[in-house]
Design a protein around this motif. Structure first.
Motif, PDB file in Angstrom:
ATOM      1  N   GLY A 140       0.846  -1.267   0.081  1.00  0.00           N
ATOM      2  CA  GLY A 140      -0.019   0.072  -0.087  1.00  0.00           C
ATOM      3  C   GLY A 140       0.793   1.153  -0.101  1.00  0.00           C
ATOM      4  N   ALA A 141       1.951   1.192   0.689  1.00  0.00           N
ATOM      5  CA  ALA A 141       2.933   2.300   0.805  1.00  0.00           C
ATOM      6  C   ALA A 141       3.880   2.414  -0.267  1.00  0.00           C
ATOM      7  N   THR A 142       3.773   1.530  -1.197  1.00  0.00           N
ATOM      8  CA  THR A 142       4.378   1.647  -2.600  1.00  0.00           C
ATOM      9  C   THR A 142       3.644   2.321  -3.627  1.00  0.00           C
ATOM     10  N   ILE A 143       2.322   1.706  -3.615  1.00  0.00           N
ATOM     11  CA  ILE A 143       1.285   2.190  -4.700  1.00  0.00           C
ATOM     12  C   ILE A 143       0.650   3.632  -4.231  1.00  0.00           C
ATOM     13  N   HIS A 144       0.561   3.837  -3.190  1.00  0.00           N
ATOM     14  CA  HIS A 144      -0.114   5.113  -2.748  1.00  0.00           C
ATOM     15  C   HIS A 144       0.622   6.344  -2.805  1.00  0.00           C
ATOM     16  N   PRO A 145       1.858   6.389  -2.490  1.00  0.00           N
ATOM     17  CA  PRO A 145       2.450   7.420  -2.961  1.00  0.00           C
ATOM     18  C   PRO A 145       2.538   8.132  -4.586  1.00  0.00           C
ATOM     19  N   ILE A 146       2.742   7.151  -5.264  1.00  0.00           N
ATOM     20  CA  ILE A 146       2.861   7.411  -6.531  1.00  0.00           C
ATOM     21  C   ILE A 146       1.493   8.136  -7.017  1.00  0.00           C
ATOM     22  N   MET A 147       0.497   7.220  -6.450  1.00  0.00           N
ATOM     23  CA  MET A 147      -0.882   8.053  -6.903  1.00  0.00           C
ATOM     24  C   MET A 147      -1.178   9.228  -6.161  1.00  0.00           C
ATOM     25  N   LEU A 148      -0.578   9.649  -4.804  1.00  0.00           N
ATOM     26  CA  LEU A 148      -0.883  10.891  -4.258  1.00  0.00           C
ATOM     27  C   LEU A 148      -0.045  11.981  -4.780  1.00  0.00           C
ATOM     28  N   ASN A 149       1.206  11.622  -5.088  1.00  0.00           N
ATOM     29  CA  ASN A 149       2.133  12.590  -5.639  1.00  0.00           C
ATOM     30  C   ASN A 149       1.368  13.169  -7.024  1.00  0.00           C
ATOM     31  N   HIS A 150       0.930  12.364  -7.837  1.00  0.00           N
ATOM     32  CA  HIS A 150       0.461  12.676  -9.141  1.00  0.00           C
ATOM     33  C   HIS A 150      -0.940  13.411  -9.050  1.00  0.00           C
ATOM     34  N   LEU A 151      -1.729  12.910  -8.032  1.00  0.00           N
ATOM     35  CA  LEU A 151      -2.912  13.553  -7.846  1.00  0.00           C
ATOM     36  C   LEU A 151      -2.649  15.064  -7.126  1.00  0.00           C
ATOM     37  N   LEU A 152      -1.825  15.136  -5.990  1.00  0.00           N
ATOM     38  CA  LEU A 152      -1.751  16.432  -5.298  1.00  0.00           C
ATOM     39  C   LEU A 152      -1.063  17.256  -6.230  1.00  0.00           C
ATOM     40  N   ASN A 153      -0.252  17.025  -6.964  1.00  0.00           N
ATOM     41  CA  ASN A 153       0.705  17.792  -7.686  1.00  0.00           C
ATOM     42  C   ASN A 153       0.518  17.992  -9.042  1.00  0.00           C
ATOM     43  N   GLY A 154      -0.859  17.375  -9.386  1.00  0.00           N
ATOM     44  CA  GLY A 154      -1.297  17.035 -11.018  1.00  0.00           C
ATOM     45  C   GLY A 154      -2.494  18.215 -11.202  1.00  0.00           C
ATOM     46  N   PRO A 155      -3.232  18.255 -12.045  1.00  0.00           N
ATOM     47  CA  PRO A 155      -4.431  18.847 -12.389  1.00  0.00           C
ATOM     48  C   PRO A 155      -5.404  18.753 -11.591  1.00  0.00           C
TER      49      PRO A 155
END
Length: 425
Positions: free
Chosen positions: A166-181
């Motif tokens: 979970g801690a491998t998948i979630h940071p990828i998703m969070l970084n792209h979501l929070l810093n994305g459009p």
């Protein structure tokens, strides 16, 4: 006197046999629940630490922001004291479903938090999410003892690997979501939906095997036994100093911010936690194999020694290859130690009917370390990012805790010698 390995008459003894499909489904449910409860937010807080510090809570210091993550970790452990006892009384489904609903609610409320409003983020992510994780974690680990006996340690390490996945998948998703459009509000809602889906599947798949034990030891009696159990107390004390308080959360909270402040670039810094948690995930499977050949406490000492050396080295890393090396090596050693938490407590529990209470007591004591460790490091860091202070502080303190772990190892070793064999093998 009841034999140590005896099981109350109204409980069906655990077994490693049975329907392969049923066992696999149960284990997948446990894996998903742990992945969502721990990996999604407790061990992925480093993404939020960096985002809040640089964008969303710029009016707060790194130490103040780390209180959000440390409070989450504190409640995650402290609530385990109550959930462990309730699990022993037969409230497994109430805890699992109630914790899952509260986790979903807390994350959707986090998406409504406004920039610069520290208290809103603290209430949603620090308090509500921390309580929800605490309701879920101890029962999902303790219930494994109803399904497995001979291979309990490897199964526990595999279930714990869900947190690293979970801690491998979630940071990828969070970084792209929070810093994305999408930005913070919509990005957090997507994350909340993902976590809620995992918890929903976990609720569908997990089942208890035995009815509640009417002969289960009272909480007071079980807690009194813990106080008079020297090996158990030393083991928990070692975890407080060596595991939660001073090394585990420091890299998880600060590695991404550390790499960004040294100019490694946003692309790499976004994946720094992913590298560490992916290595940690792989270590879970290695630990599950090794515990069949080497005692759990011995493996913990080896893993802790490696982590101590790596914490010291964080004082000097400034380049991309250095951060990669720290992520891979620290992830592997810390993942091994994380996987051994449940098996060691089970090993120090003479009667499995007390396992929920003992895990809860240990969690509550260790919570004190999780509460203050990262904020202390944040104070030492300051707004000028003086990185060597936190690294040396955590490294020295972790090194000083090694004798406590060794003493617990010695007492536990004598106990297991008199028993003739470990109950987990």
């Amino acid at each position: 006197m009841e034999h140590e390995n005896s099981i109350p008459c109204d409980r069906e003894p655990p077994t490693d046999k049975g329907s392969l499909h049923a066992t696999a489904s149960f284990h997948e449910g446990d894996f998903l629940s742990v992945s969502a409860a721990i990996g999604a937010y407790t061990t992925s807080f480093g993404v939020y630490q960096a985002y809040y510090t640089q964008h969303y809570l710029t009016n707060q210091s790194p130490s103040a922001i780390s209180w959000i993550g440390s409070t989450n970790a504190f409640l995650f452990d402290t609530v385990g004291l109550a959930s462990g006892r309730l699990y022993d009384l037969g409230y497994f489904y109430h805890l699992l479903i109630g914790g899952s609903v509260l986790q979903a609610f807390s994350l959707f409320m986090l998406s409504l938090a406004k920039p610069g409003q520290y208290y809103q983020v603290f209430l949603a992510q620090g308090i509500c999410s921390g309580c929800a994780s605490g309701l879920i974690f101890v029962p999902t680990m303790a219930v494994l003892s109803q399904h497995f006996k001979k291979h309990l340690a490897p199964v526990m390490t595999l279930a714990m690997s869900g947190s690293c996945l979970g801690a491998t998948i979630h940071p990828i998703m969070l970084n792209h979501l929070l810093n994305g459009p999408l930005g913070f509000p919509s990005g957090v809602r997507v994350s909340a939906g993902f976590v809620s889906g995992l918890l929903f599947l976990g609720c569908l798949l997990m089942r208890t095997r035995s009815p509640p034990s009417h002969s289960a030891t009272s909480f007071t009696s079980a807690a009194t036994k813990c106080i008079h159990d020297s090996a158990y107390l030393l083991g928990v004390a070692g975890f407080v100093l060596f595991f939660y308080m001073l090394w585990y959360y420091y890299p998880l909270f600060y590695l991404q911010l550390d790499s960004q402040s040294h100019g490694t670039g946003d692309t790499f810094s976004f994946y720094s936690l992913v590298i560490m948690n992916a290595s940690s995930f792989m270590a879970q499977f290695t630990s599950g194999t090794l515990v069949k050949r080497v005692r759990e406490d011995t493996l913990l000492i080896i893993a802790g020694t490696g982590c101590t050396g790596l914490l010291f080295s964080m004082a000097w890393i400034k380049t991309l290859p250095g951060f990669v090396a720290i992520g891979v090596l620290y992830g592997f050693f810390s993942g091994s130690a994380l996987a051994l938490w449940g098996p060691i407590l089970a090993l120090l529990t003479p009667d499995y009917s007390e396992l929920g209470v003992r895990m809860g007591v240990a969690s509550a004591i260790m919570a004190l370390g999780g509460l203050i460790g990262s904020p202390i490091s944040g104070v030492l860091l300051t707004s000028n990012y003086i990185w060597w202070r936190g690294a040396v502080f955590t490294g020295v303190s972790s090194d000083r805790s090694q004798p406590v772990i060794s003493d617990a190892n010695g007492l536990g070793g004598r106990r297991w010698h008199f028993q003739g064999q470990s109950r987990l093998f």
